[in-house]
Design a protein around this motif. Structure first.
Motif, PDB file in Angstrom:
ATOM      1  N   ARG A 300     118.801  48.081  25.337  1.00  9.02           N
ATOM      2  CA  ARG A 300     119.742  49.164  25.141  1.00  9.02           C
ATOM      3  C   ARG A 300     119.134  50.159  24.173  1.00  9.02           C
ATOM      4  NH1 ARG A 300     122.581  44.586  25.520  1.00  9.02           N
ATOM      5  NH2 ARG A 300     122.679  44.119  23.331  1.00  9.02           N
ATOM      6  N   GLN A 338     132.855  30.126  24.104  1.00  8.76           N
ATOM      7  CA  GLN A 338     133.559  30.165  22.823  1.00  8.76           C
ATOM      8  C   GLN A 338     133.144  28.922  22.040  1.00  8.76           C
ATOM      9  OE1 GLN A 338     135.198  32.736  21.835  1.00  8.76           O
ATOM     10  NE2 GLN A 338     135.485  33.864  23.754  1.00  8.76           N
ATOM     11  N   GLY A 371     131.685  37.445  30.557  1.00 10.45           N
ATOM     12  CA  GLY A 371     130.929  36.196  30.519  1.00 10.45           C
ATOM     13  C   GLY A 371     131.064  35.487  31.859  1.00 10.45           C
ATOM     14  N   VAL A 391     127.294  42.080  31.827  1.00 16.88           N
ATOM     15  CA  VAL A 391     125.910  42.464  32.072  1.00 16.88           C
ATOM     16  C   VAL A 391     125.032  41.305  32.556  1.00 16.88           C
ATOM     17  CG1 VAL A 391     124.950  42.064  29.761  1.00 16.88           C
ATOM     18  CG2 VAL A 391     124.101  43.954  31.126  1.00 16.88           C
ATOM     19  N   ARG A 417     127.554  45.115  35.155  1.00 18.63           N
ATOM     20  CA  ARG A 417     127.546  46.415  34.484  1.00 18.63           C
ATOM     21  C   ARG A 417     127.163  46.281  33.019  1.00 18.63           C
ATOM     22  NH1 ARG A 417     131.283  50.802  36.772  1.00 18.63           N
ATOM     23  NH2 ARG A 417     130.703  52.560  35.511  1.00 18.63           N
ATOM     24  N   MET A 420     127.799  48.975  27.557  1.00 16.41           N
ATOM     25  CA  MET A 420     127.474  49.840  26.419  1.00 16.41           C
ATOM     26  C   MET A 420     126.827  51.128  26.911  1.00 16.41           C
ATOM     27  SD  MET A 420     126.766  47.330  23.354  1.00 16.41           S
ATOM     28  CE  MET A 420     127.734  45.830  23.191  1.00 16.41           C
ATOM     29  N   PRO A 439     133.862  41.944  23.415  1.00 16.25           N
ATOM     30  CA  PRO A 439     132.450  42.337  23.298  1.00 16.25           C
ATOM     31  C   PRO A 439     131.690  41.507  22.260  1.00 16.25           C
ATOM     32  CG  PRO A 439     133.816  43.789  21.991  1.00 16.25           C
ATOM     33  CD  PRO A 439     134.753  42.812  22.636  1.00 16.25           C
ATOM     34  N   THR A 557     124.666  38.789  21.858  1.00 15.30           N
ATOM     35  CA  THR A 557     126.023  38.276  21.814  1.00 15.30           C
ATOM     36  C   THR A 557     126.233  37.441  20.579  1.00 15.30           C
ATOM     37  OG1 THR A 557     125.401  36.366  23.084  1.00 15.30           O
ATOM     38  CG2 THR A 557     126.175  38.249  24.299  1.00 15.30           C
ATOM     39  N   ARG A 558     127.440  37.179  20.291  1.00 18.14           N
ATOM     40  CA  ARG A 558     127.735  36.358  19.145  1.00 18.14           C
ATOM     41  C   ARG A 558     127.428  34.918  19.431  1.00 18.14           C
ATOM     42  NH1 ARG A 558     133.974  37.282  20.202  1.00 18.14           N
ATOM     43  NH2 ARG A 558     134.426  35.500  21.455  1.00 18.14           N
TER      44      ARG A 558
END
Ligand SMILES: C[S@@+](CC[C@H](N)C(=O)[O-])C[C@H]1O[C@@H](n2cnc3c(N)ncnc32)[C@H](O)[C@@H]1O
Length: 558
Positions: A300, A338, A371, A391, A417, A420, A439, A557-558
């Protein structure tokens, strides 16, 4: 754990104007020792006191402590200091339950009484909302985290001259603390720590199948970099990052380890590489360039992308499946999950609370940053038509398979997609009856700016970063969305990280005052898909704009 150390600079919203400064109060200099009475705990878990009228931030100090600290930096608006000695302990200080606490950077607040820690963590959400114009929002009690709940983790793997190391990085350092156990983890992941260490050690000693008769003996302990493990309903899903591709013997060894440790699936991947600047075959950059291809994420612009290769499955002994909202899904290796089952259930419960009746009446709901379908599958299972945008191709493939397996294909539309770079327009979003977005830490600004103009009446946000959440919430609020309620969730026990779920409703006055924007325009558009139908299917109308990003895969990602 990894989550606890990342993004240190990104979300220090309270740290503006903190350039170094030559002259400290009363000539205070780095290295000076000061006594500090700690009166509060900052958002990063540092104790805050005062010296000569300036706030002093002391790592590891807690409210009520009196400490001797060494000054690290004197900045324009604060002093940073390192804890040297506890002079008097404060009332919230307790004996940390884990022997690795301190050196191990995984947890930062085990030395605080659980009740006080939880009050502080919920208070982070209360404070930031109040400071950003949401003081009236209803904030639910925090869903607490408990030891033994963490179902995914990332271990650092190292080899010293004497031993194999499996553990977590020290706070602010690359040094890895070797651990035998981690009390945060579900028992099966905790038990894998020792097995992984023995596997690495055996590789070094030539005892593992990988070493037998192989002069190059690959992989050796020094070739292991890290391991990502997730406890699924089918068993553990393990991905090891290696410095070199394993040869045949190496692959056999990994497969044998899966057998010994009774893993569901084992995969390997090479170390991530820094992404090159996207360059056009015509000499231009970015969107029209040579890297354009099917949506898989990719670097990105302006970010710091590290290209993660897809993990390659060595052996899948059983499906590494999980249940999400009543639907079985097998996420890709190292795919997002998660962090705790209880946290996931709470978040799904919240989303169903917002959209339950809409879903039951067959409404159309967008799941952005979907996700492998934590919310999309639950919503579709309840009756909604869902457009799931994400994405990561492998995550979407898993979601597609899960929807098919549950007979929900006709209710789930997949939208590969990069949200961002190419957020859907307000006009595209206008077909939705509701939207949920979840996000990474950077938040969802581009999407939210379009949502704010779309007229979608009901929006849920899931966030792992209250700083980017309030930024995005203010955009929605300015467009007439009311932040109805927020639920903090603690999936990262004893860390500074807090997640939250939020419900926004478009104020009816703002909705009726909306002049031909987003939703209204789409309703008037003869080419727009009718509401309640599956966009991209019956009508052939796919949201406009490039649904593809550059090739390659950037993780953030987190
Ligand atoms: C916090 S996770 C949430 C996933 C899902 N909602 C869940 O609960 O399992 C964030 C997701 O955003 C995806 N993501 C990251 N950057 C993205 C981007 N630029 N465009 C679309 N999706 C992105 C990640 O792949 C990841 O699946």
């Amino acid at each position: 754990m990894d989550e606890d150390r990342d993004d240190e600079a990104e979300d220090r919203e309270d740290e503006t104007g903190s350039d170094d400064d030559d002259g400290g109060p009363a000539g205070l200099r780095a290295g000076d020792e000061i006594e500090v009475e700690i009166t509060a705990l900052g958002s990063h878990g540092d104790g805050i006191g005062e010296h000569d009228g300036r706030p002093v931030f002391v790592s590891h100090a807690l409210p009520g402590d009196r400490v001797l600290a060494a000054v690290d930096a004197v900045e324009r608006d604060r002093i940073r200091a390192r804890w040297l000695e506890l002079i008097t302990p404060g009332p919230v200080r307790v004996e940390p339950p884990c022997p690795y606490f301190g050196p191990c950077g995984g947890c930062s607040l085990q030395h605080m009484a659980l009740h006080d820690y939880r009050g502080w963590k919920r208070g982070l959400v209360v404070d930031i909302l109040a400071r950003n114009g949401f003081a009236d929002t209803v904030i639910a009690p925090m869903i607490p985290g408990e030891p033994g709940e963490r179902r995914r983790t990332a271990w650092k793997l190292r080899a010293t001259a004497r031993k194999a190391v499996v553990g977590y990085a020290e706070a602010g350092s690359r040094h890895v603390v070797d651990v035998e156990h981690c009390m945060l983890l579900v028992p099966e992941l905790d038990a894998l720590i020792g097995k992984l260490r023995r596997f690495m050690t055996a590789a070094g000693e030539g005892e593992a199948p990988m070493a037998a008769g192989d002069a190059d003996r690959y992989p050796t302990p020094a070739d292991f970099r890290d391991a990502h493990a997730e406890a699924t309903d089918g068993g553990i899903d393990l991905v090891v990052t290696l410095a070199r591709a394993p040869d045949g013997a190496g692959l056999q060894a990994l497969a044998a380890f899966a057998e010994t440790a009774d893993l569901a699936r084992i995969s390997w991947r090479p170390e991530p590489e820094a992404a090159p600047e996207p360059v056009s075959s015509r000499g231009g950059k970015g969107r029209g360039g040579a890297r354009r291809g099917p949506a898989r994420g990719g670097p990105r612009a302006g970010s710091n992308p590290m290209i993660m290769a897809e993990p390659q499955v060595v052996v899948r002994r059983r499906p590494a499946f999980v249940h999400r909202g009543g639907v079985q899904v097998e996420p890709p290796p190292a795919g997002f999950a998660q962090a705790t089952h209880a946290g996931e259930e709470a978040l799904i419960g919240f989303v169903m609370g917002v959209f339950g009746s809409l879903a039951e009446s067959g409404g159309t709901i967008g799941d952005f940053y979907a996700g492998s379908g934590t919310f999309a599958l639950a919503l579709a299972h309840r009756g909604a038509k869902v457009i799931a945008a994400e994405v990561e191709g492998p995550a979407l493939d898993a979601l597609t398979r899960a929807a098919a397996g549950a007979g929900l294909s006709d209710r789930v539309t997949i939208e590969p997609r990069d949200l961002m770079r190419w957020a859907p327009s307000a006009r595209e979003l206008g077909v939705l009856d509701g939207a949920v977005f979840d996000p990474p830490r950077a938040g969802a600004r581009a999407l939210v700016e379009e949502l704010a103009r779309s007229g979608v009446p009901l929006v849920a946000a899931i966030s792992c970063n209250p700083v980017t959440f309030v930024r995005d919430a203010r955009i929605l609020a300015a467009a007439g969305y009311r932040l109805v309620r927020v639920m903090p969730v603690d999936q990262f026990l004893w860390s500074r990280h807090v997640e939250l779920a939020a419900e926004f409703r478009l104020d009816p006055a703002a909705a009726s005052a909306r002049i031909q924007t987003g939703r209204d325009r789409v309703r008037d558009d003869p080419h727009a898909p009718p509401r309640g139908r599956r966009p991209g299917a019956a009508s052939g109308n796919r949201p406009a704009g490039p649904a593809s990003g550059p090739a390659g895969k950037a993780r953030g990602t987190r």
